[in-house]
Design an enzyme around this catalytic site. Structure first.
Site, PDB file in Angstrom:
ATOM      1  N   THR A  47       0.827  -1.209   0.000  1.00 36.41           N
ATOM      2  CA  THR A  47       0.000   0.000   0.000  1.00 36.41           C
ATOM      3  C   THR A  47       0.862   1.260   0.000  1.00 36.41           C
ATOM      4  O   THR A  47       0.595   2.216  -0.736  1.00 36.41           O
ATOM      5  CB  THR A  47      -0.909   0.026   1.245  1.00 36.41           C
ATOM      6  N   THR A  48       1.906   1.254   0.829  1.00 38.48           N
ATOM      7  CA  THR A  48       2.768   2.433   0.999  1.00 38.48           C
ATOM      8  C   THR A  48       3.528   2.767  -0.275  1.00 38.48           C
ATOM      9  O   THR A  48       3.989   3.908  -0.450  1.00 38.48           O
ATOM     10  CB  THR A  48       3.728   2.210   2.186  1.00 38.48           C
ATOM     11  N   TYR A 110     -13.392  -3.799  -2.025  1.00 36.10           N
ATOM     12  CA  TYR A 110     -14.517  -3.266  -2.813  1.00 36.10           C
ATOM     13  C   TYR A 110     -15.656  -4.277  -2.986  1.00 36.10           C
ATOM     14  O   TYR A 110     -16.818  -3.943  -2.809  1.00 36.10           O
ATOM     15  CB  TYR A 110     -14.046  -2.759  -4.192  1.00 36.10           C
ATOM     16  N   TYR A 136      -2.693 -10.473   3.971  1.00 33.29           N
ATOM     17  CA  TYR A 136      -2.694  -9.068   4.395  1.00 33.29           C
ATOM     18  C   TYR A 136      -4.126  -8.656   4.679  1.00 33.29           C
ATOM     19  O   TYR A 136      -4.941  -8.563   3.768  1.00 33.29           O
ATOM     20  CB  TYR A 136      -2.063  -8.217   3.290  1.00 33.29           C
ATOM     21  N   ARG A 141      -9.001  -0.353   4.663  1.00 34.12           N
ATOM     22  CA  ARG A 141      -8.895  -0.097   3.222  1.00 34.12           C
ATOM     23  C   ARG A 141      -9.779  -1.022   2.390  1.00 34.12           C
ATOM     24  O   ARG A 141     -10.219  -0.652   1.306  1.00 34.12           O
ATOM     25  CB  ARG A 141      -7.439  -0.227   2.769  1.00 34.12           C
ATOM     26  N   LYS A 165      -0.071 -10.413   7.763  1.00 35.66           N
ATOM     27  CA  LYS A 165       0.132  -9.026   8.171  1.00 35.66           C
ATOM     28  C   LYS A 165      -1.239  -8.525   8.606  1.00 35.66           C
ATOM     29  O   LYS A 165      -2.123  -8.311   7.785  1.00 35.66           O
ATOM     30  CB  LYS A 165       0.683  -8.171   7.030  1.00 35.66           C
ATOM     31  N   ILE A 207       5.494  -5.411   9.738  1.00 40.82           N
ATOM     32  CA  ILE A 207       5.772  -4.802   8.434  1.00 40.82           C
ATOM     33  C   ILE A 207       5.384  -3.348   8.609  1.00 40.82           C
ATOM     34  O   ILE A 207       4.212  -3.005   8.710  1.00 40.82           O
ATOM     35  CB  ILE A 207       5.016  -5.484   7.286  1.00 40.82           C
TER      36      ILE A 207
END
Length: 293
Positions: A47-48, A110, A136, A141, A165, A207
């Site tokens: 994401t980052t 989504y 993850y 999000r 994660k 992480i």
């Protein structure tokens, strides 16, 4: 327990130049800065890294650049995930994973699948992936939590699903995972503010976002936590608390890029729809960096 992913991993940013092209020189400097200061492994295209605004060609070039500068020094994890199960499988099969130690695969976003849908998604990915998989879970999000029971079911059923994660900022989820997981399964914090507490409770590490800007202090904190030295670890945690809040105050990765700009490691440029940190936030970050020792 898979020792490759114990300790501190960092979710690398993708540095951009002012013209929005990838700044490969800055990327290589950030990779070296982390490896030389104690980061245990690197996560590519999370994401980052603004992975949703990176093209397939850029992702391939960024991955190759990180593999080259790493030179086998630390394990590498590559983000390959999404809401279209068949497209995720297609990307796994089309990607050269020979220098990658695991994939990090985000739960579907989504579409809001049921827990059974999430299970079947990762079952299909497990069958297609020739290397280890770290799940993850980031419900802030994706809008859908992967319940601890689903994660544990996947951990027990598929040998190449080696960890999660967990980034729900939910202590109850962490504790349920730590209580019920198979012995070798890794519970990795995806929440910088909770990472030390998770490690002290039995987690495998983190992480991190902020860890890439303060790799020595952050990785030392996690190592002390893994040794059970809570008092010394919390001294470092308290030093980093304010900046952890700052980098998530507006959006990620604008916050961490503001820190890197203050450290003169990369520019603060992000791609739309993200915008750089506000002047007020940048000022607070600049002051923190100037005072940090």
């Amino acid at each position: 327990m898979n020792s490759k992913f114990l300790g501190t991993g960092v979710a690398l940013v993708t540095p951009f130049k002012k013209d929005l092209s990838v700044d490969y020189d800055a990327l290589k400097n950030i990779v070296n800065f982390n490896i030389e200061n104690g980061t245990d492994y690197l996560v590519i295209s999370g994401t980052t890294a603004e992975s949703v605004t990176i093209t397939k060609q850029e992702k391939k070039a960024i991955t190759a650049a990180i593999i080259e500068v790493n030179g086998g020094r630390v394990p590498l994890v590559l983000g390959i995930g999404g809401s279209n199960t068949s497209a995720v499988i297609e990307e796994i099969r089309a990607t050269d994973l020979s220098n990658i130690d695991a994939i990090l695969s985000v739960s579907p976003y989504y579409t809001k699948p049921t827990q059974e849908g999430i299970y079947q998604h990762f079952k299909a990915i497990s069958g297609a992936c020739p290397i280890d998989i770290i799940l993850y879970n980031v419900p802030g999000r994706t809008s859908k939590n992967v319940e601890p029971e689903t994660t544990i079911r996947l951990a027990k059923d598929f040998k190449n699903i080696v960890g999660v994660k967990e980034a729900g900022n939910n202590i109850s989820n962490y504790l349920q995972l730590l209580k019920n997981k198979p012995e070798d399964f890794l519970v990795i914090s995806g929440d910088d503010d909770l990472a030390l507490g998770v490690v002290l409770a039995g987690g495998a590490g983190v992480i991190s976002v902020i860890g890439q800007a303060f790799p020595r202090a952050f990785s030392d904190m996690i190592r002390l936590g893994l040794k059970g030295d809570a008092k010394a670890a919390y001294k470092l945690h308290f030093k980093l608390m304010d900046v952890i809040d700052y980098i998530f105050e507006e959006n990620n990765p604008a916050g961490i890029k503001a820190v890197f700009q203050a450290l003169k490691l990369c520019d603060d440029t992000v791609r739309l729809p993200l915008v750089p940190a506000s002047d007020g936030l940048q000022k607070k970050i600049n002051q923190f960096v100037a005072d940090f020792n």
